[in-house]
Design an enzyme around this catalytic site. Structure first.
Site, PDB file in Angstrom:
ATOM      1  N   TRP A  10       0.841  -1.213   0.000  1.00 47.87           N
ATOM      2  CA  TRP A  10       0.000   0.000   0.000  1.00 47.87           C
ATOM      3  C   TRP A  10       0.876   1.263   0.000  1.00 47.87           C
ATOM      4  CZ3 TRP A  10      -1.353   2.840   4.949  1.00 47.87           C
ATOM      5  CH2 TRP A  10      -2.337   3.832   4.749  1.00 47.87           C
ATOM      6  N   TYR A  65      -4.993  -0.325  -4.626  1.00 43.24           N
ATOM      7  CA  TYR A  65      -3.712   0.335  -4.330  1.00 43.24           C
ATOM      8  C   TYR A  65      -3.101   0.920  -5.609  1.00 43.24           C
ATOM      9  CZ  TYR A  65      -3.746  -1.940   0.321  1.00 43.24           C
ATOM     10  OH  TYR A  65      -4.068  -2.369   1.588  1.00 43.24           O
ATOM     11  N   LYS A 117      11.527   8.159  14.137  1.00 44.87           N
ATOM     12  CA  LYS A 117      12.222   9.068  13.203  1.00 44.87           C
ATOM     13  C   LYS A 117      11.512  10.410  13.045  1.00 44.87           C
ATOM     14  CE  LYS A 117      10.352   7.340   8.778  1.00 44.87           C
ATOM     15  NZ  LYS A 117      10.706   6.672   7.538  1.00 44.87           N
TER      16      LYS A 117
HETATM   17  N1  LIG Z   1      -6.783  -3.458   5.056  1.00 48.17           N
HETATM   18  C1  LIG Z   1      -6.561  -2.175   5.066  1.00 48.17           C
HETATM   19  O1  LIG Z   1      -7.493  -1.346   5.070  1.00 48.17           O
HETATM   20  C2  LIG Z   1      -5.136  -1.694   5.052  1.00 48.17           C
HETATM   21  C3  LIG Z   1      -4.843  -0.325   5.229  1.00 48.17           C
HETATM   22  C4  LIG Z   1      -3.510   0.052   5.230  1.00 48.17           C
HETATM   23  C5  LIG Z   1      -2.505  -0.891   5.056  1.00 48.17           C
HETATM   24  N2  LIG Z   1      -2.829  -2.215   4.854  1.00 48.17           N
HETATM   25  C6  LIG Z   1      -1.795  -3.261   4.622  1.00 48.17           C
HETATM   26  O2  LIG Z   1      -0.762  -3.150   5.591  1.00 48.17           O
HETATM   27  C7  LIG Z   1       0.487  -2.978   4.926  1.00 48.17           C
HETATM   28  C8  LIG Z   1       1.434  -2.199   5.792  1.00 48.17           C
HETATM   29  O3  LIG Z   1       0.906  -0.892   6.073  1.00 48.17           O
HETATM   30  P1  LIG Z   1       1.920   0.297   6.338  1.00 48.17           P
HETATM   31  O4  LIG Z   1       2.778   0.490   5.117  1.00 48.17           O
HETATM   32  O5  LIG Z   1       1.160   1.438   6.881  1.00 48.17           O
HETATM   33  O6  LIG Z   1       2.807  -0.394   7.498  1.00 48.17           O
HETATM   34  P2  LIG Z   1       3.917   0.087   8.509  1.00 48.17           P
HETATM   35  O7  LIG Z   1       4.878  -1.058   8.544  1.00 48.17           O
HETATM   36  O8  LIG Z   1       3.278   0.530   9.767  1.00 48.17           O
HETATM   37  O9  LIG Z   1       4.612   1.385   7.846  1.00 48.17           O
HETATM   38  C9  LIG Z   1       5.496   1.224   6.766  1.00 48.17           C
HETATM   39  C10 LIG Z   1       6.243   2.511   6.457  1.00 48.17           C
HETATM   40  O10 LIG Z   1       7.008   2.943   7.581  1.00 48.17           O
HETATM   41  C11 LIG Z   1       8.299   3.390   7.158  1.00 48.17           C
HETATM   42  N3  LIG Z   1       9.297   2.436   7.735  1.00 48.17           N
HETATM   43  C12 LIG Z   1       9.235   1.089   7.715  1.00 48.17           C
HETATM   44  N4  LIG Z   1      10.270   0.541   8.356  1.00 48.17           N
HETATM   45  C13 LIG Z   1      11.029   1.558   8.795  1.00 48.17           C
HETATM   46  C14 LIG Z   1      12.243   1.619   9.523  1.00 48.17           C
HETATM   47  N5  LIG Z   1      12.847   0.501   9.918  1.00 48.17           N
HETATM   48  N6  LIG Z   1      12.745   2.839   9.806  1.00 48.17           N
HETATM   49  C15 LIG Z   1      12.134   3.968   9.400  1.00 48.17           C
HETATM   50  N7  LIG Z   1      10.985   3.980   8.693  1.00 48.17           N
HETATM   51  C16 LIG Z   1      10.423   2.778   8.394  1.00 48.17           C
HETATM   52  C17 LIG Z   1       8.286   3.348   5.631  1.00 48.17           C
HETATM   53  O11 LIG Z   1       7.813   4.593   5.117  1.00 48.17           O
HETATM   54  P3  LIG Z   1       8.799   5.796   4.684  1.00 48.17           P
HETATM   55  O12 LIG Z   1      10.161   5.256   4.466  1.00 48.17           O
HETATM   56  O13 LIG Z   1       8.183   6.348   3.463  1.00 48.17           O
HETATM   57  O14 LIG Z   1       8.715   6.778   5.817  1.00 48.17           O
HETATM   58  C18 LIG Z   1       7.240   2.283   5.343  1.00 48.17           C
HETATM   59  O15 LIG Z   1       6.667   2.382   4.067  1.00 48.17           O
HETATM   60  C19 LIG Z   1       0.090  -2.318   3.606  1.00 48.17           C
HETATM   61  O16 LIG Z   1       1.071  -2.426   2.619  1.00 48.17           O
HETATM   62  C20 LIG Z   1      -1.136  -3.116   3.259  1.00 48.17           C
HETATM   63  O17 LIG Z   1      -0.791  -4.379   2.753  1.00 48.17           O
HETATM   64  C21 LIG Z   1      -4.128  -2.607   4.867  1.00 48.17           C
END
Ligand SMILES: NC(=O)c1ccc[n+]([C@@H]2O[C@H](COP(=O)([O-])OP(=O)(O)OC[C@H]3O[C@@H](n4cnc5c(N)ncnc54)[C@H](OP(=O)(O)O)[C@@H]3O)[C@@H](O)[C@H]2O)c1
Length: 336
Positions: free
Chosen positions: A21, A54, A216
């Site tokens: 996403w 997405y 961060k």
């Molecule tokens: N069912 C639903 O309604 C729904 C809704 C939302 C998501 N989802 C699912 O959940 C998945 C994960 O959601 P999410 O992307 O919000 O999850 P998340 O793991 O909470 O956030 C991921 C984001 O955090 C940052 N990040 C990740 N690891 C990091 C680290 N070690 N250090 C610093 N920044 C870091 C990155 O963004 P930056 O580098 O850009 O800052 C990354 O894209 C989606 O891809 C999707 O499959 C489902």
């Protein structure tokens, strides 16, 4: 990597899944997207989550490309249906027409004959639940979908789906995909108890609150370069987490993480996995190093003292109202 059962089903999935996403087909270039999927596979992730909506359907195509040539049996591919995928009034929701049409389009973009899990992205108040459940069941009978699940459904909506499946002899849902992390805990009081009893597993999204739990983002400071908070689309979603109240509490978690030998993102992902009703935490990443860092949360046990210390630090910013799980009253994207 550690593996868990998807609810009470026979399907085994990696307890850390990778989702695309806001990243694939949108925030990140294709080479970074492919590198993230390669890193995920390298680190033992077998479970990949996407959705038809997405990046305006582009994310599924990118994931399909990233998994091309991979032995199909070695991965579990999850996608979803509900949010608009086109301009038409039937290009949305959970009607039989849209479910069947969107499933076929998803299979084409993903380059696969079947998806392992097909999820209703929200509850559709405008379609009889029997119609939705029968359409899902037909896809299962046709072998195009192996398991069915839901996302962000309330306990009573999940209970209704189980009742209809039992009455009509249809395939039962095996999973729910809610937002769940150290701050957003709205599923704990009613969704989780019902799902535990019924053998429904949670595949939780935004385990690190979209990056807010990484530490961060400092209170009162500009977001770091190339972060979701600066992305055109992503900034609208993460902004709820970027208050000074939340960010200053997150900074206070840092010594707890250090003491546990973890980084903040690892602590956050591990925290979601302490809930036994969680089948997997879906992590997002804009670069492969993030995947490599976050997967280290697999198998980590957090003791009761650490869990209480986290609650004490986050106290007033924890959100737990079950009423916050809600799907749109109308068809998504419709004006009425
Ligand atoms: N069912 C639903 O309604 C729904 C809704 C939302 C998501 N989802 C699912 O959940 C998945 C994960 O959601 P999410 O992307 O919000 O999850 P998340 O793991 O909470 O956030 C991921 C984001 O955090 C940052 N990040 C990740 N690891 C990091 C680290 N070690 N250090 C610093 N920044 C870091 C990155 O963004 P930056 O580098 O850009 O800052 C990354 O894209 C989606 O891809 C999707 O499959 C489902």
């Amino acid at each position: 990597m550690e593996f868990r059962r998807l609810g009470r089903s026979g399907l085994t999935i990696s307890e850390i899944a990778y989702g695309n996403w806001l990243t694939h087909g949108s925030q990140v270039e294709e080479d970074a997207a492919l590198a993230c999927v390669a890193a995920a596979r390298d680190e033992g992730i077998t479970t990949f989550d996407t959705a038809d909506v997405y990046a305006g359907t582009k994310a599924e195509a990118v994931l399909g490309k990233a998994l091309k040539g991979v032995r199909r049996e070695s991965v579990e591919i999850f996608t979803k249906v509900y949010w608009p995928t086109g301009p038409g009034r039937n290009d949305r929701g959970l009607s039989r027409k849209h479910i069947i049409e969107s499933a076929h389009a998803s299979l084409g973009r993903l380059g696969t004959d079947y998806v392992d899990l097909y999820q209703a992205h929200r509850y559709d108040h405008q379609t009889p639940l029997e119609e939705t459940m029968r359409a899902f069941d037909d896809l299962v009978r046709q072998g195009k979908v192996l398991y069915v699940g839901v996302s962000e459904w309330r306990a009573e909506e999940i209970a209704a789906a189980l009742r209809i499946a039992a009455e009509l002899g249809l395939d039962r849902i095996v999973s729910n995909q809610p937002q769940y992390n150290m701050i957003w805990r709205v599923i704990e009081s009613s969704v989780v108890p019902l799902c535990e009893q019924e053998g429904i597993g949670q595949i939780v999204w935004s385990p690190i609150a979209q990056g807010a739990l990484t530490g961060k983002y400092a209170p009162g400071a500009a977001p770091p370069a190339s972060s979701r908070a600066l992305d055109r689309l992503g900034s609208a979603f993460i902004k709820e987490y970027l208050s000074d109240a939340v960010l200053s509490r997150v900074q206070q978690l840092r010594p707890l993480a250090v003491q546990a030998g973890l980084t903040l993102p690892q602590l956050a992902v591990a925290w979601t996995l302490q809930n036994p009703n969680v089948s997997a935490a879906i992590i997002g990443a804009s670069r492969p190093e993030q995947v490599r860092e976050n997967v280290r949360a697999a198998g980590v046990k957090l003791g009761p003292e650490l869990m209480s210390a986290i609650d004490e630090v986050l106290g007033p910013v924890i959100v737990s109202d079950p009423a916050l799980t809600a799907s749109p009253a109308g068809r998504p994207g419709d004006d009425d």
